[in-house]
Design a protein around this motif. Structure first.
Motif, PDB file in Angstrom:
ATOM      1  N   ILE A 102      -1.894   1.640 -12.958  1.00 46.37           N
ATOM      2  CA  ILE A 102      -0.980   0.946 -12.052  1.00 46.37           C
ATOM      3  C   ILE A 102      -1.451  -0.496 -11.923  1.00 46.37           C
ATOM      4  O   ILE A 102      -2.532  -0.767 -11.384  1.00 46.37           O
ATOM      5  N   VAL A 103      -0.655  -1.420 -12.447  1.00 50.63           N
ATOM      6  CA  VAL A 103      -0.962  -2.851 -12.381  1.00 50.63           C
ATOM      7  C   VAL A 103      -0.150  -3.457 -11.248  1.00 50.63           C
ATOM      8  O   VAL A 103       1.068  -3.252 -11.173  1.00 50.63           O
ATOM      9  N   ILE A 104      -0.816  -4.168 -10.353  1.00 53.75           N
ATOM     10  CA  ILE A 104      -0.135  -4.822  -9.231  1.00 53.75           C
ATOM     11  C   ILE A 104      -0.215  -6.327  -9.429  1.00 53.75           C
ATOM     12  O   ILE A 104      -1.307  -6.895  -9.546  1.00 53.75           O
ATOM     13  N   THR A 105       0.938  -6.990  -9.485  1.00 55.55           N
ATOM     14  CA  THR A 105       0.970  -8.440  -9.639  1.00 55.55           C
ATOM     15  C   THR A 105       1.170  -9.091  -8.276  1.00 55.55           C
ATOM     16  O   THR A 105       2.080  -8.724  -7.539  1.00 55.55           O
ATOM     17  N   ARG A 119      10.037  -1.877  -2.073  1.00 60.57           N
ATOM     18  CA  ARG A 119      10.773  -0.612  -1.922  1.00 60.57           C
ATOM     19  C   ARG A 119       9.758   0.517  -1.695  1.00 60.57           C
ATOM     20  O   ARG A 119       9.432   1.262  -2.632  1.00 60.57           O
ATOM     21  N   PRO A 120       9.251   0.668  -0.470  1.00 61.48           N
ATOM     22  CA  PRO A 120       8.197   1.658  -0.218  1.00 61.48           C
ATOM     23  C   PRO A 120       8.693   3.084  -0.038  1.00 61.48           C
ATOM     24  O   PRO A 120       7.883   3.997   0.113  1.00 61.48           O
ATOM     25  N   PHE A 121      10.022   3.304  -0.061  1.00 65.88           N
ATOM     26  CA  PHE A 121      10.553   4.640   0.202  1.00 65.88           C
ATOM     27  C   PHE A 121      11.006   5.352  -1.068  1.00 65.88           C
ATOM     28  O   PHE A 121      11.776   6.308  -1.015  1.00 65.88           O
ATOM     29  N   LEU A 122      10.537   4.884  -2.206  1.00 68.76           N
ATOM     30  CA  LEU A 122      10.847   5.559  -3.468  1.00 68.76           C
ATOM     31  C   LEU A 122      10.340   6.998  -3.413  1.00 68.76           C
ATOM     32  O   LEU A 122       9.178   7.243  -3.101  1.00 68.76           O
ATOM     33  N   ASN A 123      11.225   7.958  -3.722  1.00 71.73           N
ATOM     34  CA  ASN A 123      10.786   9.353  -3.657  1.00 71.73           C
ATOM     35  C   ASN A 123      10.444   9.885  -5.046  1.00 71.73           C
ATOM     36  O   ASN A 123      10.842   9.331  -6.074  1.00 71.73           O
ATOM     37  N   HIS A 124       9.697  10.966  -5.069  1.00 68.86           N
ATOM     38  CA  HIS A 124       9.201  11.508  -6.325  1.00 68.86           C
ATOM     39  C   HIS A 124      10.305  12.136  -7.174  1.00 68.86           C
ATOM     40  O   HIS A 124      10.155  12.250  -8.391  1.00 68.86           O
ATOM     41  N   LEU A 170      -7.946  -5.209  -0.516  1.00 67.97           N
ATOM     42  CA  LEU A 170      -7.067  -4.185   0.042  1.00 67.97           C
ATOM     43  C   LEU A 170      -7.112  -2.910  -0.795  1.00 67.97           C
ATOM     44  O   LEU A 170      -7.082  -1.798  -0.262  1.00 67.97           O
ATOM     45  N   PHE A 171      -7.212  -3.069  -2.111  1.00 65.88           N
ATOM     46  CA  PHE A 171      -7.178  -1.916  -3.010  1.00 65.88           C
ATOM     47  C   PHE A 171      -8.545  -1.567  -3.591  1.00 65.88           C
ATOM     48  O   PHE A 171      -8.626  -0.811  -4.563  1.00 65.88           O
ATOM     49  N   GLU A 172      -9.586  -2.100  -2.990  1.00 67.94           N
ATOM     50  CA  GLU A 172     -10.928  -1.769  -3.449  1.00 67.94           C
ATOM     51  C   GLU A 172     -11.174  -0.263  -3.317  1.00 67.94           C
ATOM     52  O   GLU A 172     -10.852   0.353  -2.318  1.00 67.94           O
ATOM     53  N   GLY A 173     -11.728   0.318  -4.361  1.00 64.92           N
ATOM     54  CA  GLY A 173     -11.984   1.749  -4.340  1.00 64.92           C
ATOM     55  C   GLY A 173     -10.841   2.586  -4.866  1.00 64.92           C
ATOM     56  O   GLY A 173     -10.963   3.810  -4.980  1.00 64.92           O
ATOM     57  N   THR A 174      -9.714   1.956  -5.179  1.00 63.12           N
ATOM     58  CA  THR A 174      -8.588   2.664  -5.791  1.00 63.12           C
ATOM     59  C   THR A 174      -8.544   2.313  -7.279  1.00 63.12           C
ATOM     60  O   THR A 174      -9.325   1.493  -7.760  1.00 63.12           O
ATOM     61  N   ARG A 175      -7.607   2.908  -7.993  1.00 58.93           N
ATOM     62  CA  ARG A 175      -7.490   2.604  -9.422  1.00 58.93           C
ATOM     63  C   ARG A 175      -6.470   1.505  -9.690  1.00 58.93           C
ATOM     64  O   ARG A 175      -6.079   1.276 -10.849  1.00 58.93           O
ATOM     65  N   ALA A 176      -6.055   0.795  -8.646  1.00 57.91           N
ATOM     66  CA  ALA A 176      -5.117  -0.312  -8.831  1.00 57.91           C
ATOM     67  C   ALA A 176      -5.773  -1.438  -9.628  1.00 57.91           C
ATOM     68  O   ALA A 176      -6.933  -1.787  -9.393  1.00 57.91           O
ATOM     69  N   GLU A 177      -5.029  -2.005 -10.560  1.00 55.20           N
ATOM     70  CA  GLU A 177      -5.476  -3.168 -11.327  1.00 55.20           C
ATOM     71  C   GLU A 177      -4.691  -4.367 -10.811  1.00 55.20           C
ATOM     72  O   GLU A 177      -3.534  -4.570 -11.172  1.00 55.20           O
ATOM     73  N   VAL A 178      -5.321  -5.150  -9.938  1.00 55.46           N
ATOM     74  CA  VAL A 178      -4.643  -6.252  -9.263  1.00 55.46           C
ATOM     75  C   VAL A 178      -4.824  -7.534 -10.063  1.00 55.46           C
ATOM     76  O   VAL A 178      -5.955  -7.953 -10.335  1.00 55.46           O
ATOM     77  N   GLU A 227       0.833  -1.212   0.000  1.00 54.83           N
ATOM     78  CA  GLU A 227       0.000   0.000   0.000  1.00 54.83           C
ATOM     79  C   GLU A 227       0.862   1.254   0.000  1.00 54.83           C
ATOM     80  O   GLU A 227       0.543   2.243  -0.676  1.00 54.83           O
ATOM     81  N   HIS A 228       1.944   1.244   0.786  1.00 57.08           N
ATOM     82  CA  HIS A 228       2.851   2.397   0.794  1.00 57.08           C
ATOM     83  C   HIS A 228       3.439   2.616  -0.603  1.00 57.08           C
ATOM     84  O   HIS A 228       3.502   3.758  -1.088  1.00 57.08           O
ATOM     85  N   SER A 229       3.875   1.532  -1.246  1.00 61.21           N
ATOM     86  CA  SER A 229       4.479   1.649  -2.574  1.00 61.21           C
ATOM     87  C   SER A 229       3.460   2.130  -3.597  1.00 61.21           C
ATOM     88  O   SER A 229       3.766   2.990  -4.442  1.00 61.21           O
ATOM     89  N   PHE A 230       2.256   1.592  -3.536  1.00 59.16           N
ATOM     90  CA  PHE A 230       1.199   2.031  -4.451  1.00 59.16           C
ATOM     91  C   PHE A 230       0.890   3.514  -4.243  1.00 59.16           C
ATOM     92  O   PHE A 230       0.729   4.263  -5.221  1.00 59.16           O
ATOM     93  N   ALA A 231       0.801   3.944  -2.992  1.00 54.30           N
ATOM     94  CA  ALA A 231       0.477   5.346  -2.700  1.00 54.30           C
ATOM     95  C   ALA A 231       1.526   6.281  -3.286  1.00 54.30           C
ATOM     96  O   ALA A 231       1.200   7.368  -3.780  1.00 54.30           O
ATOM     97  N   ASN A 232       2.808   5.884  -3.244  1.00 51.07           N
ATOM     98  CA  ASN A 232       3.870   6.699  -3.839  1.00 51.07           C
ATOM     99  C   ASN A 232       3.634   6.902  -5.331  1.00 51.07           C
ATOM    100  O   ASN A 232       3.716   8.019  -5.851  1.00 51.07           O
TER     101      ASN A 232
END
Length: 446
Positions: A51-54, A107-112, A66-74, A36-41
């Motif tokens: 954003i496709v999540i495998t 890697r949830p700490f990827l910065n912009h 977990l990602f219901e209501g978001t635009r994630a494609e799981v 979730e942290h990585s997706f939010a980044n």
């Protein structure tokens, strides 16, 4: 951000090296799972990109919930990292983007800044990697002996994301076939094998862009999240508190009193609770009675604020047993009582519990060690409850004010110049902004 950009977030690992009963990407740190942290980044950086999540097949239902209501494609990934990348590429094929960026969910700490640099590099190059120079000496081994020690000048440690022209990467996967892609550890290796003369641009990474692999990384990740949120002041242009019902424990003076006034001016219904009004938070029954009465009167409670505190400034060996016990009872047991008694009400309203620590939580201060120890515990309590109560819809946050001009402060530090202290109303305003936010697990230092 161009519309022809898509992300593949790889979350198919088993977490075997972490020795965890659940895959590492689904472990919660700082109130959210790692994925979730990585997706939010990624979602914050590119609000319109796909954003496709495998994920592993046995985690598909959990991840989609977990990602219901978001635009994630799981989607279901593959048996290896590269098989998961291939699954993501195939999923995007029907509406293929121009460029694809592949990132490890671990890697949830990827910065912009890194993401920005990757996107910029993609405008000039067909493939982009992220790396940082190694600070360790690199040795090449053969049969248990050092064969060579290359110079470090041009040795980098690879990170993610890696980015490509979508068509070029798909062509590489098709050329190698599913049998050979498992021989590689990353997509740049695949690209370079198929394009020996290709140029992969290196973008500077960050030491904080760590990959959570083992238990030590998990501890480090938790600390990095704590450090990040310490300085997080909510970015809110206004307050969304009108019509909210708030209980403020410790609301008769100091920061608590200022919070009561700020919330009332913002349109909240507020009840101030303190020893003066007949509630000692170290008494579980008294706290429970106050919350029950407020629920009967209001029907719901949106926020519970615990600003009550007690400080006795004196070396531990000179404090009486009663002084120590009372500080622990108010500062720690009182916080536990408020949290425990407010759970049901806050769950019903999807509300927030706001607690207060002290700048002394980072390092115990001489002459008020019981107080410092309790305030360190409040930070741990906040982090733990933010995780524990996330599924209940309850947000749990903590304000860590610097030295503030309160009666408790003046009674213990009489010689301080009040001009060097924060006003309680400065702290109250930040508190109100945090209460207006959807954040949880925040340790906000002022």
């Amino acid at each position: 951000m161009p519309h022809d950009m898509a992300f593949i977030l790889l979350a198919g690992g088993s977490g075997s090296r972490l020795d965890s009963p659940i895959p590492k990407q689904f472990i919660r740190v700082a109130g959210k799972t790692i994925v979730e942290h990585s997706f939010a980044n990624l979602a914050a950086f590119a609000p319109e990109a796909r954003i496709v999540i495998t994920v592993p097949s046995d985690a598909l239902s959990f991840a989609r919930a977990l990602f219901e209501g978001t635009r994630a494609e799981v989607i279901v990934g593959g048996s290896s990292r590269q098989a998961s990348t291939l699954a993501g590429l195939k999923h995007l094929a029907a509406d293929a983007p121009k460029n694809v960026i592949i990132h490890d969910s671990a890697r949830p700490f990827l910065n912009h800044q890194i993401l920005h640099d990757v996107v910029e590099a993609l405008t000039l190059y067909e493939a982009v990697d992220v790396g940082i120079k190694t600070t360790d000496t690199i040795i090449v081994e053969c049969d248990g002996f050092i064969q060579s020690i290359p110079k470090r000048d041009h040795i980098y440690r690879g990170q993610t994301p890696q980015a490509f022209r979508y068509g070029a990467l798909v062509q590489c996967y098709e050329e190698l076939g599913p049998e050979k892609i498992g021989e590689f550890t990353d997509d740049c290796g695949i690209y370079l094998t198929c394009n020996p003369m290709g140029r992969i641009r290196i973008v500077k990474g960050s030491p904080e862009n760590i990959k959570i692999t083992d238990s030590v990384d998990l501890v480090l990740a938790d600390e990095l999240f704590r450090i990040r949120t310490q300085h997080m002041v909510p970015n809110a242009s206004g307050l969304d508190l009108k019509g909210k019902n708030t209980l403020v424990f410790g609301g008769s003076e100091g920061i608590g009193k200022a919070i009561v006034q700020v919330l009332q001016e913002a349109g909240s219904q507020v009840q101030s609770v303190s020893r003066r009004s007949g509630c000692d938070i170290s008494d579980h029954e008294q706290v429970a009675a106050v919350i029950d009465e407020a629920m009967q009167r209001w029907g719901h409670i949106d926020h519970v604020v615990n600003a009550a505190g007690l400080l006795v400034k004196s070396p531990l060996d000179r404090q009486s047993h009663e002084d120590v016990a009372e500080q622990v009872s108010v500062n720690l047991m009182g916080s536990l009582n408020v949290a425990q008694c407010s759970h049901a009400a806050l769950k019903a309203s999807s509300g927030m519990l706001l607690q207060f620590s002290s700048s002394s939580f980072t390092r115990g201060r001489a002459d008020y060690t019981p107080y410092s120890a309790c305030k360190a515990a409040i930070v741990n309590l906040t982090q733990g409850l933010a995780d524990e109560w996330k599924d209940d819809g309850i947000r749990v946050n903590c304000i860590v004010p610097g030295r503030t001009d309160t009666a408790m402060r003046r009674s213990n530090f009489a010689s301080e110049d009040s001009r060097s202290l924060l006003s309680p109303y400065e702290v109250a305003l930040v508190s109100a902004k945090l209460m207006s936010s959807g954040s949880t697990g925040v340790i906000a230092r002022i």
